[in-house]
Motif scaffolding. Sequence first.
Motif, PDB file in Angstrom:
ATOM      1  N   THR A 151       0.836  -1.204   0.000  1.00 42.19           N
ATOM      2  CA  THR A 151       0.000   0.000   0.000  1.00 42.19           C
ATOM      3  C   THR A 151       0.869   1.252   0.000  1.00 42.19           C
ATOM      4  O   THR A 151       0.620   2.208  -0.759  1.00 42.19           O
ATOM      5  CB  THR A 151      -0.933   0.015   1.218  1.00 42.19           C
ATOM      6  N   SER A 152       1.889   1.258   0.850  1.00 40.98           N
ATOM      7  CA  SER A 152       2.792   2.416   0.923  1.00 40.98           C
ATOM      8  C   SER A 152       3.602   2.562  -0.361  1.00 40.98           C
ATOM      9  O   SER A 152       3.870   3.684  -0.809  1.00 40.98           O
ATOM     10  CB  SER A 152       3.732   2.278   2.120  1.00 40.98           C
ATOM     11  N   LEU A 153       3.968   1.439  -0.980  1.00 39.56           N
ATOM     12  CA  LEU A 153       4.728   1.496  -2.229  1.00 39.56           C
ATOM     13  C   LEU A 153       3.871   2.059  -3.358  1.00 39.56           C
ATOM     14  O   LEU A 153       4.338   2.896  -4.155  1.00 39.56           O
ATOM     15  CB  LEU A 153       5.241   0.101  -2.596  1.00 39.56           C
ATOM     16  N   TRP A 154       2.619   1.628  -3.436  1.00 39.75           N
ATOM     17  CA  TRP A 154       1.713   2.147  -4.466  1.00 39.75           C
ATOM     18  C   TRP A 154       1.438   3.629  -4.242  1.00 39.75           C
ATOM     19  O   TRP A 154       1.398   4.420  -5.188  1.00 39.75           O
ATOM     20  CB  TRP A 154       0.413   1.358  -4.468  1.00 39.75           C
ATOM     21  N   LEU A 155       1.291   4.017  -2.978  1.00 38.85           N
ATOM     22  CA  LEU A 155       1.105   5.430  -2.649  1.00 38.85           C
ATOM     23  C   LEU A 155       2.338   6.240  -3.061  1.00 38.85           C
ATOM     24  O   LEU A 155       2.211   7.351  -3.593  1.00 38.85           O
ATOM     25  CB  LEU A 155       0.851   5.588  -1.151  1.00 38.85           C
ATOM     26  N   THR A 156       3.512   5.663  -2.849  1.00 36.65           N
ATOM     27  CA  THR A 156       4.755   6.334  -3.235  1.00 36.65           C
ATOM     28  C   THR A 156       4.837   6.509  -4.744  1.00 36.65           C
ATOM     29  O   THR A 156       5.266   7.559  -5.236  1.00 36.65           O
ATOM     30  CB  THR A 156       5.968   5.536  -2.732  1.00 36.65           C
ATOM     31  N   VAL A 157       4.431   5.482  -5.489  1.00 39.67           N
ATOM     32  CA  VAL A 157       4.454   5.568  -6.954  1.00 39.67           C
ATOM     33  C   VAL A 157       3.533   6.687  -7.437  1.00 39.67           C
ATOM     34  O   VAL A 157       3.911   7.479  -8.317  1.00 39.67           O
ATOM     35  CB  VAL A 157       4.053   4.218  -7.583  1.00 39.67           C
ATOM     36  N   LYS A 158       2.337   6.788  -6.862  1.00 42.17           N
ATOM     37  CA  LYS A 158       1.416   7.867  -7.249  1.00 42.17           C
ATOM     38  C   LYS A 158       1.989   9.231  -6.885  1.00 42.17           C
ATOM     39  O   LYS A 158       1.909  10.183  -7.676  1.00 42.17           O
ATOM     40  CB  LYS A 158       0.061   7.674  -6.563  1.00 42.17           C
ATOM     41  N   MET A 193      12.829   1.535  -7.793  1.00 40.14           N
ATOM     42  CA  MET A 193      13.340   2.843  -8.179  1.00 40.14           C
ATOM     43  C   MET A 193      14.385   2.725  -9.280  1.00 40.14           C
ATOM     44  O   MET A 193      14.397   3.498 -10.246  1.00 40.14           O
ATOM     45  CB  MET A 193      13.952   3.544  -6.956  1.00 40.14           C
ATOM     46  N   GLY A 194      15.269   1.721  -9.167  1.00 41.94           N
ATOM     47  CA  GLY A 194      16.310   1.524 -10.167  1.00 41.94           C
ATOM     48  C   GLY A 194      15.739   1.149 -11.530  1.00 41.94           C
ATOM     49  O   GLY A 194      16.201   1.656 -12.561  1.00 41.94           O
ATOM     50  N   MET A 204       4.566   6.919   3.234  1.00 46.79           N
ATOM     51  CA  MET A 204       5.306   6.491   2.057  1.00 46.79           C
ATOM     52  C   MET A 204       6.170   5.271   2.381  1.00 46.79           C
ATOM     53  O   MET A 204       6.351   4.891   3.542  1.00 46.79           O
ATOM     54  CB  MET A 204       6.170   7.634   1.527  1.00 46.79           C
ATOM     55  N   ALA A 205       6.736   4.675   1.333  1.00 47.55           N
ATOM     56  CA  ALA A 205       7.483   3.422   1.493  1.00 47.55           C
ATOM     57  C   ALA A 205       8.673   3.585   2.432  1.00 47.55           C
ATOM     58  O   ALA A 205       8.939   2.711   3.266  1.00 47.55           O
ATOM     59  CB  ALA A 205       7.947   2.919   0.128  1.00 47.55           C
ATOM     60  N   ALA A 206       9.402   4.699   2.317  1.00 49.13           N
ATOM     61  CA  ALA A 206      10.584   4.898   3.169  1.00 49.13           C
ATOM     62  C   ALA A 206      10.197   4.961   4.641  1.00 49.13           C
ATOM     63  O   ALA A 206      10.900   4.416   5.503  1.00 49.13           O
ATOM     64  CB  ALA A 206      11.323   6.169   2.755  1.00 49.13           C
TER      65      ALA A 206
END
Length: 294
Positions: free
Chosen positions: A70-77, A276-277, A247-249
Amino acid sequence: MKSKESFIDKCGAFAIFAGPAVLSFVLVVIIPMIYGVYLTFTSWDGFSDAKPFVGLANYVEIFRDGAFWTSLWLTVKYVFLSVAFINIIAFVLAYLLTSGIKGQNFLRAGFFTPNLIGGIVLGYIWQFIFSRVIVNLNDFLNLPLFAKSWLSSPGGAFAAMVIVTTWQYSGYMLLIYISGFVSVSQDLLEAARIDGGNSGQVTRYITIPMMIPSFVTCLFLSLTRCFKVYDLNLALTGGGPYDSTKMAAMHIYTQAFENHKYGLGQAEALVLFLVMGIIAFIQISVGKSKEVEA
């Protein structure tokens, strides 16, 4: 004999000039990264001396950790919106500030200033603005948009994150775009105008293709900075309300240092790094291909 001495001289020169930088890079980046990968295969809690080896258990646990995805998808957005606004605003401002308007040098310095403020300080400043200043404006403007703090709702807090990030980084990318505009040959632009091209055509077919390196650099820098956001996230929203802006971090930090699951947190950090890479690699590859075509 001379070739041997020449080789020794070259090695000596390399050791003197590049050696300290290479050594620092190995000690600060390479070794910690290798050690971090090793920790992903352990169940270390971050404190004890024992680091039990658990194999791929942490990576299996990642797929069960719904909060991480969920946090990763939020970070992508968040990254998508922030990168888009940062680069659009920076490009437009750079275009205006290279058109010869009065006071453009002063404006360049002014727009760059937010980038000099640390994320923590910046977050607390804007937290005060969103929670106090904007709410008090409602007494005069009486607009529903200012009726309550933006940080009190998930959508408003997310929008606040994007706005502050855009405000912080646009000035930095602005300077890169300005250097791109300045590097475009004036002779080429003048030839295009003589051939009958108007301002829009010259910008679209001459200036923008010549600035592809600037686009590649700005997109890469804004992508990597936004993916790693933590300090601003911590100070501005704290991940709230109800973890809706976590967020993911920040999630990785929570796993490693608050839940004492350092191995799992390190594994999630590695996944974030790979995501990210991959995105950055695709962006650079596409940008470089456009640069060659241009």
